[in-house]
Design an enzyme around this catalytic site. Sequence first.
Site, mmCIF file in Angstrom:
data_model
loop_
_atom_site.group_PDB
_atom_site.id
_atom_site.type_symbol
_atom_site.label_atom_id
_atom_site.label_comp_id
_atom_site.label_asym_id
_atom_site.label_seq_id
_atom_site.Cartn_x
_atom_site.Cartn_y
_atom_site.Cartn_z
ATOM 1 N N PHE A 196 0.562 -1.292 0.236
ATOM 2 C CA PHE A 196 -0.262 -0.221 -0.009
ATOM 3 C C PHE A 196 1.039 1.253 0.469
ATOM 4 O O PHE A 196 1.259 1.635 0.789
ATOM 5 C CB PHE A 196 -1.171 -0.188 1.441
ATOM 6 C CG PHE A 196 -2.149 1.092 1.419
ATOM 7 C CD1 PHE A 196 -3.158 0.699 0.306
ATOM 8 C CD2 PHE A 196 -2.080 1.928 2.193
ATOM 9 C CE1 PHE A 196 -4.037 1.586 0.482
ATOM 10 C CE2 PHE A 196 -3.112 3.186 2.562
ATOM 11 C CZ PHE A 196 -3.862 3.187 1.881
ATOM 12 N N GLU A 213 4.799 9.369 1.941
ATOM 13 C CA GLU A 213 5.855 9.589 1.830
ATOM 14 C C GLU A 213 7.287 10.383 2.027
ATOM 15 O O GLU A 213 6.370 10.557 3.410
ATOM 16 C CB GLU A 213 5.861 10.519 0.109
ATOM 17 C CG GLU A 213 4.882 10.318 -0.845
ATOM 18 C CD GLU A 213 4.386 11.067 -1.361
ATOM 19 O OE1 GLU A 213 3.660 10.738 -2.652
ATOM 20 O OE2 GLU A 213 4.678 12.413 -2.012
ATOM 21 N N SER A 257 0.820 11.474 8.141
ATOM 22 C CA SER A 257 0.234 12.168 8.911
ATOM 23 C C SER A 257 -0.969 12.914 8.146
ATOM 24 O O SER A 257 -2.131 13.290 7.789
ATOM 25 C CB SER A 257 0.162 12.801 10.003
ATOM 26 O OG SER A 257 0.595 11.774 11.008
ATOM 27 N N ILE A 293 7.459 1.591 3.262
ATOM 28 C CA ILE A 293 5.960 0.639 3.152
ATOM 29 C C ILE A 293 5.711 -0.712 3.089
ATOM 30 O O ILE A 293 7.228 -1.514 2.963
ATOM 31 C CB ILE A 293 6.205 0.758 2.108
ATOM 32 C CG1 ILE A 293 5.935 2.173 0.539
ATOM 33 C CG2 ILE A 293 4.616 0.377 0.573
ATOM 34 C CD1 ILE A 293 4.912 3.464 1.366
ATOM 35 N N ARG A 298 9.175 -17.533 38.871
ATOM 36 C CA ARG A 298 10.604 -16.244 38.644
ATOM 37 C C ARG A 298 10.498 -16.520 40.243
ATOM 38 O O ARG A 298 9.211 -15.602 41.628
ATOM 39 C CB ARG A 298 10.942 -15.274 38.540
ATOM 40 C CG ARG A 298 11.375 -14.402 38.707
ATOM 41 C CD ARG A 298 12.860 -14.710 39.015
ATOM 42 N NE ARG A 298 13.798 -14.086 39.226
ATOM 43 C CZ ARG A 298 15.319 -14.098 38.924
ATOM 44 N NH1 ARG A 298 15.537 -14.892 39.086
ATOM 45 N NH2 ARG A 298 16.198 -12.715 39.395
ATOM 46 N N GLY A 343 15.769 -7.484 34.901
ATOM 47 C CA GLY A 343 16.766 -7.692 33.913
ATOM 48 C C GLY A 343 17.013 -8.636 32.748
ATOM 49 O O GLY A 343 16.962 -8.523 31.432
ATOM 50 N N GLU A 373 -0.493 4.015 10.269
ATOM 51 C CA GLU A 373 -1.957 4.494 9.400
ATOM 52 C C GLU A 373 -2.815 5.146 11.005
ATOM 53 O O GLU A 373 -3.396 4.571 11.382
ATOM 54 C CB GLU A 373 -2.973 2.766 10.102
ATOM 55 C CG GLU A 373 -2.710 1.493 8.648
ATOM 56 C CD GLU A 373 -2.933 0.454 8.426
ATOM 57 O OE1 GLU A 373 -4.035 0.884 8.894
ATOM 58 O OE2 GLU A 373 -2.673 -0.900 8.225
ATOM 59 N N THR A 422 -0.825 8.093 13.120
ATOM 60 C CA THR A 422 -0.393 8.547 14.899
ATOM 61 C C THR A 422 -1.243 7.792 15.428
ATOM 62 O O THR A 422 -3.094 8.917 15.703
ATOM 63 C CB THR A 422 0.646 9.484 15.241
ATOM 64 O OG1 THR A 422 -0.566 10.642 14.672
ATOM 65 C CG2 THR A 422 1.353 9.660 13.690
ATOM 66 N N SER A 423 -1.146 8.423 17.242
ATOM 67 C CA SER A 423 -2.089 8.475 18.444
ATOM 68 C C SER A 423 -2.456 9.761 18.022
ATOM 69 O O SER A 423 -3.957 10.117 18.504
ATOM 70 C CB SER A 423 -1.551 8.027 19.329
ATOM 71 O OG SER A 423 -1.617 6.586 19.592
#
Length: 386
Positions: free
Chosen positions: A123, A127, A132, A157, A267, A342, A365, A367-368
């Site tokens: 898709f 660019e 956005s 892409i 653990r 760690g 697709e 941003t937040s």
Amino acid sequence: MDLELNDTQVAFRDMAAKFVDSEIVPHVREWDRREEVDLGIVNKLGELGFLGLTIPEEYGGVEADMLSYALVIEELGRGDSSVRGIVSVSLGLVAKSIATHGTEEQKQRWLPLLTSGDGLGCFALTEPDAGSDPASLTTRAQRDGDDWVITGQKMFITNGTWADVALVFARTSDDGGRGITAFLVPTDSAGFTANTVHGKLGLRGQATAELVLDGVRVPDSARLGEVGKGLGIALGALTKGRISVAAGAVGVAQAALSAATQYAGERVQFGSPIASRQLVQELLAESAVEVEAARLLTWRAAQLAERGATRQELTMASSMAKFYASETAVRVANNALQVFGGYGYIDEYPVGKYLRDARVLTLYEGTSQVQKLIIGRGLTGVDALS
């Protein structure tokens, strides 16, 4: 909203889970280290029908609803976001766009190839200077008789170096967003070059590329949809595509939570498993609530898409799901790393990869921040001031 999965949806989810556990999970660390998924996985995805979900059977697709698709994507995200991205883009953005907007000739040519896994799509919208703000893209397509000549550059892409066809969005006039047209460009066309993007933080096994189109000539029959309607095709694809990203994010978050819960039980510190420590339980509890909330938002968006919701309803629902699920994936993966201590910081254990892969989900697709703008505009009916 129906919270009960039907038998078909459960079957798709279980089939995907089995596939992930047998064909993906054993190889994830190797693929991440060498920065390349084994391309043989594509044919396996095709054989199970995962690259044809929701596409009409006459073109090699598999009858399925959007929630079944989301359930499969969640499982693939649980296994490896790099594999999930193959399906989200080739099927979710490219094949579905062809099925919706393509001519019969285009459907016959491309859909059987994409749904079988014998070929992939990419898709090509983003660019270097248009992320956005896709309406500002500068790749240009000039009419030359019965052909179009396309020149420009695309960036980040997914599937770019693997794809057989690129859905390229190019400027055909200077009329802003109304001057963009979509084209189906074979990647073996003269003048088409794909260069791998190396050194990524996450999604290291995924083929992410820079595309260069240097006078690529395609016939007018390669045009997808009407001249000047390309941005609408792109935004429509991304609206539903955000459901796929949200589902994949839920998968990453679930994988991180499961790994942290298991590790906490194994653990031992100060004479007992760290799962008995209240602050560890707090990390797990917060994560579990967020995963379930993200999952339900994603299911809601998928069901709205299936039931023919209005454009505004679906846009709001998909943006909410994508925003919350992607941010949740980052928080849950970060909590999981904290539980591992760690050991979470080395790739012998999986949670570091979950965190690295989750981070990009808040970026592509939309941003937040873009999702917040979409949601805010939907609530108020007013575009936010910059």
